[in-house]
Design a protein around this motif. Structure first.
Motif, short mmCIF file in Angstrom:
data_model
loop_
_atom_site.label_atom_id
_atom_site.label_comp_id
_atom_site.label_asym_id
_atom_site.label_seq_id
_atom_site.Cartn_x
_atom_site.Cartn_y
_atom_site.Cartn_z
N ALA A 1 82.70 -35.68 -13.12
CA ALA A 1 83.55 -35.19 -13.10
C ALA A 1 84.73 -34.99 -14.92
O ALA A 1 85.06 -33.77 -15.30
CB ALA A 1 85.15 -35.24 -11.87
N LYS A 2 85.21 -36.08 -14.90
CA LYS A 2 85.81 -35.83 -16.44
C LYS A 2 84.75 -35.26 -17.95
O LYS A 2 85.75 -34.78 -18.54
CB LYS A 2 86.24 -37.19 -16.69
N ASN A 3 83.61 -35.59 -17.67
CA ASN A 3 82.85 -35.12 -18.77
C ASN A 3 82.57 -33.72 -18.10
O ASN A 3 80.71 -33.73 -18.69
CB ASN A 3 81.83 -35.84 -19.26
N TYR B 1 75.04 -39.49 -18.47
CA TYR B 1 76.27 -38.27 -17.24
C TYR B 1 76.33 -38.48 -16.18
O TYR B 1 77.30 -39.33 -16.08
CB TYR B 1 75.93 -36.80 -17.87
N PHE B 2 74.80 -38.82 -15.65
CA PHE B 2 74.46 -38.97 -13.99
C PHE B 2 74.87 -40.10 -13.84
O PHE B 2 73.90 -41.35 -13.61
CB PHE B 2 73.41 -38.18 -13.08
N ASN B 3 76.20 -40.17 -12.28
CA ASN B 3 76.13 -41.44 -12.03
C ASN B 3 75.32 -42.55 -11.59
O ASN B 3 74.25 -41.29 -10.58
CB ASN B 3 77.42 -42.02 -11.11
N LYS B 4 74.39 -43.47 -11.56
CA LYS B 4 73.71 -43.70 -10.97
C LYS B 4 73.83 -43.96 -9.69
O LYS B 4 72.04 -44.14 -8.87
CB LYS B 4 73.13 -45.41 -11.34
N LYS B 5 74.77 -43.99 -8.58
CA LYS B 5 74.70 -44.36 -7.58
C LYS B 5 75.26 -42.40 -6.59
O LYS B 5 75.46 -42.19 -5.54
CB LYS B 5 75.60 -45.25 -6.93
N ALA B 6 75.48 -41.83 -7.15
CA ALA B 6 75.88 -40.40 -6.99
C ALA B 6 74.79 -39.36 -6.83
O ALA B 6 74.04 -39.71 -6.96
CB ALA B 6 76.24 -39.49 -8.01
N GLU B 7 74.94 -39.23 -5.31
CA GLU B 7 73.89 -37.90 -4.76
C GLU B 7 75.22 -36.27 -5.14
O GLU B 7 76.39 -35.99 -4.15
CB GLU B 7 73.58 -37.44 -3.82
N LEU B 8 74.09 -35.13 -5.63
CA LEU B 8 74.71 -33.68 -4.76
C LEU B 8 73.85 -33.40 -4.06
O LEU B 8 72.88 -33.07 -4.57
CB LEU B 8 74.62 -33.64 -6.97
N ARG B 9 74.12 -31.97 -4.10
CA ARG B 9 73.23 -31.10 -2.99
C ARG B 9 74.00 -29.89 -3.38
O ARG B 9 75.34 -29.59 -3.05
CB ARG B 9 73.44 -31.04 -1.20
N VAL B 10 73.49 -29.36 -3.71
CA VAL B 10 74.26 -28.24 -4.69
C VAL B 10 73.07 -26.82 -4.01
O VAL B 10 72.19 -26.05 -3.72
CB VAL B 10 73.34 -28.04 -5.85
N GLY C 1 68.56 -39.22 -15.20
CA GLY C 1 68.60 -41.19 -15.18
C GLY C 1 69.52 -40.67 -16.34
O GLY C 1 70.19 -39.87 -17.40
N VAL C 2 69.41 -41.61 -16.95
CA VAL C 2 71.04 -42.48 -18.17
C VAL C 2 70.22 -41.32 -19.44
O VAL C 2 71.14 -40.61 -20.10
CB VAL C 2 70.34 -43.84 -18.30
N LEU D 1 70.04 -33.76 -5.80
CA LEU D 1 69.59 -34.66 -7.43
C LEU D 1 70.32 -36.34 -6.85
O LEU D 1 71.55 -35.54 -5.79
CB LEU D 1 70.67 -33.24 -8.04
N GLN D 2 69.91 -36.80 -7.44
CA GLN D 2 70.36 -38.59 -6.65
C GLN D 2 70.39 -38.53 -8.68
O GLN D 2 69.36 -38.46 -9.70
CB GLN D 2 69.24 -38.62 -6.27
N GLY D 3 71.46 -39.84 -8.51
CA GLY D 3 71.34 -41.12 -9.98
C GLY D 3 69.87 -42.04 -9.17
O GLY D 3 69.16 -42.35 -8.90
N GLU D 4 69.80 -42.63 -10.86
CA GLU D 4 69.01 -43.50 -10.50
C GLU D 4 68.60 -44.66 -8.89
O GLU D 4 67.57 -45.15 -9.24
CB GLU D 4 68.67 -44.42 -11.95
N LYS D 5 69.45 -44.84 -9.00
CA LYS D 5 70.03 -46.26 -7.66
C LYS D 5 69.86 -45.53 -6.57
O LYS D 5 70.00 -46.59 -6.10
CB LYS D 5 71.22 -46.99 -8.11
#
Length: 574
Positions: free
Chosen positions: A28-30, A62-71, A102-103, A89-93
């Motif tokens: 969110a900060k970025n 940018y994308f946190n490895k543990k985050a999940e988003l539904r758009v 990914g990173v 969308l999902q992070g790598e982990k």
């Protein structure tokens, strides 16, 4: 050109709200590093669908490895909303089968399509975002406010959980608008303008001819008493009196003297002249009460009458006789050849020649029918039954204000393909597209198979959004129909090259050729043309001209004011 909008999926996160949703805080900060595009920026109606391409680019780290988003893209309009399939969308982990970011960052695209709803004339396309993290308050997917990044308050969470109208309204407030307005100019294509009317056989002036013969003895021009005391002449006398009483009838009576084509030609010429004069005197006496002038003429030997009488007879060799008539121009040679046919000449003397020794009385009356105003008055008074089929077809074509009523009555009385075809056209011009298509289909059931009906079926299917069905009819359609199919599919460049007038201008505006569009409707003073000129003026940045053209359009068709207020093409004027 695409307008690049910088935003995150959640934007401007309130730090306190996300203090315990650790996997999402840095994202969110970025948020300013995320680039999103929506093409088109103003949605466009095409072929019954509203489509858009959404593209999101995430930067590296940018994308946190543990985050999940539904758009979820949602099109919102007055009285409703429709959601497109959700993009996950999902992070790598994250151990799910979503699109991984990914990173090194990444990009995802999302093509969305919505079936057009009339209420979408004023709409916006939103993204609604749900977030999920392993810890904190969003262990399950939680709808966030995509405009300020805030988590729902306890009160808002309760509203969302309860469902219903309040929940939908709040979810709408949480959505982030990425496109606003819908260009429905394609819907303004006037398919009815390209439809074709079926011709009628109406005649305002009808000529009615009544004939009767005064028959003479061979070589005589004296009128016998029984020659004028026939039912045929009495019927003619009655017709003359009827026409005399009819102020719409203008009649002429004349007597033509003839001789049968046997005997010397010069003698027969004098005989026919004498018969015309004696016949005239007899007819003047017969029609004395009518008080009309009677003309007379003589025509000599009646070979045309002979030919007609032979053709209508039961004489065995009549075809041979007719063949002989066609072989010779000389009256004497014709007579000689026919007399040589001794086997049939006896029948001719008995059955044919006597009826040609005559003075033919002809009453020709030109009867003027009802005026268009009279026919309109009958239809409006609910008395369409006083009109015959051709009159109904005519007044419907001549006077649009009674077209539907006249043809609906005609359809109830006559199973005529022309009636159904023209009723379909009348419905189309009135904006009743479903009824129009049904009427054209009824024309087919009534035996219609004309080229104009095929074209009309293609156009009616286009007007009802049945483009694939329209394409089947368009295979045998004219160039205009095929061009309108192209326009309905959004192929405006191809369509405009084969169209003229208003529909060409629509295609040219959609193709960005404003100069050509103005030229196409330069001589069109209709309300719809003025309205389109207003749209063109807005696109050219000339709001003063746009206002003037819109005011002109509304002065001709008041319903266009409400249309204009919902038209994204004219939004700048309001």
């Amino acid at each position: 050109m695409k307008n690049l909008l910088k935003m995150t999926m959640v934007l401007a996160v309130a730090s306190l709200a996300f203090s315990s949703c650790n996997c999402f805080k840095k994202m969110a900060k970025n948020q300013d590093q995320v680039v999103l595009t929506c093409n088109p920026e103003v949605l466009v109606l095409n072929n019954g669908k509203v489509a858009a391409d959404i593209e999101v680019t995430f930067p590296a780290k940018y994308f946190n490895k543990k985050a999940e988003l539904r758009v979820t893209p949602v099109i919102v309009f007055e009285g409703g909303e429709v959601a497109a399939p959700t993009k996950c969308l999902q992070g790598e982990k994250v151990k799910e089968n979503y699109t991984a970011v990914g990173v090194d960052g990444g990009k995802y695209t999302h093509h969305v399509e919505f079936a057009y709803d009339e209420r979408m004339q004023q709409c916006e396309l939103q993204l609604r975002v749900e977030v999920k993290c392993p810890g904190g308050p969003c262990k399950e997917f939680t709808l966030i406010n995509a405009n300020n990044g805030a988590m729902p308050t306890k009160e808002e969470a309760a509203v969302l959980a309860a469902g219903g109208a309040e929940a939908k309204a709040l979810a709408c407030k949480f959505g982030r608008t990425i496109a606003k307005g819908l260009n429905t100019l394609q819907k303004d294509i006037d398919y009815a303008d390209a439809m074709q009317v079926a011709a009628n056989n109406y005649k305002n002036v009808t000529t009615v001819v009544t004939k009767a013969d005064v028959v003479y003895k061979i070589n005589s021009s004296k009128v016998a008493k029984k020659a004028v005391a026939t039912a045929e002449l009495e019927a003619l006398k009655a017709k003359v009196a009827e026409n005399k009483a009819n102020d719409r009838a203008k009649q002429t009576v004349y007597v033509n003297g003839y001789a049968s084509p046997d005997g010397p030609e010069k003698f027969n010429d004098k005989l026919s002249s004498a018969r015309s004069e004696s016949g005239k005197k007899a007819v003047e006496k017969l029609l004395a009460e009518a008080g009309i002038q009677i003309d007379a003429a003589s025509y000599g030997e009646d070979w045309e009458g002979f030919k007609e009488a032979v053709a209508a007879s039961n004489i065995a060799d009549k075809d041979l006789i007719l063949q002989v008539l066609g072989m010779y121009d000389s009256s004497a040679q014709r007579e000689k050849e026919i007399k040589n046919m001794s086997s049939v000449y006896k029948s001719l003397k008995t059955d044919v020649l006597p009826q040609l020794r005559r003075a033919q009385v002809v009453n020709s009356a030109d009867i003027t029918g009802k005026t268009d105003d009279e026919m309109v008055a009958l239809v409006n008074a609910g008395n369409a039954a006083a009109l015959d089929l051709e009159e109904l077809l005519h007044v419907a074509e001549a006077r649009a204000e009674v077209a539907v009523a006249a043809l609906e009555y005609a359809a109830s009385k006559y199973n005529d393909a022309r009636v159904y075809n023209n009723l379909g056209l009348a419905y189309a011009k009135a904006g009743e597209n479903a009824k129009a298509l049904a009427a054209f289909e009824n024309a087919v059931k009534a035996g219609g198979n004309s080229a104009e009906l095929n074209n009309n079926l293609a156009l009616a299917n286009l007007a009802n959004g049945n483009v694939e069905k329209a394409k089947e009819y368009a295979k045998a359609g004219n160039a205009e129909v095929q061009a309108l199919v192209n326009a309905a599919e959004g192929n405006y460049a191809q369509a405009s090259s084969k169209l003229e007038g208003y529909n060409a201008a629509i295609a040219q505006v959609m193709n960005g050729d404003l100069a050509a569009a103005k030229k196409s409707i330069a001589n069109d003073k209709s309300a719809k043309a003025d309205y389109l000129r207003a749209v063109i003026a807005v696109k050219e940045g000339n709001t003063n001209n746009a206002k003037a053209q819109l005011n002109s359009a509304i002065s001709k068709d008041a319903s266009l004011e409400a249309k204009a207020k919902k038209d994204i093409n004219l939004a700048v004027l309001f």
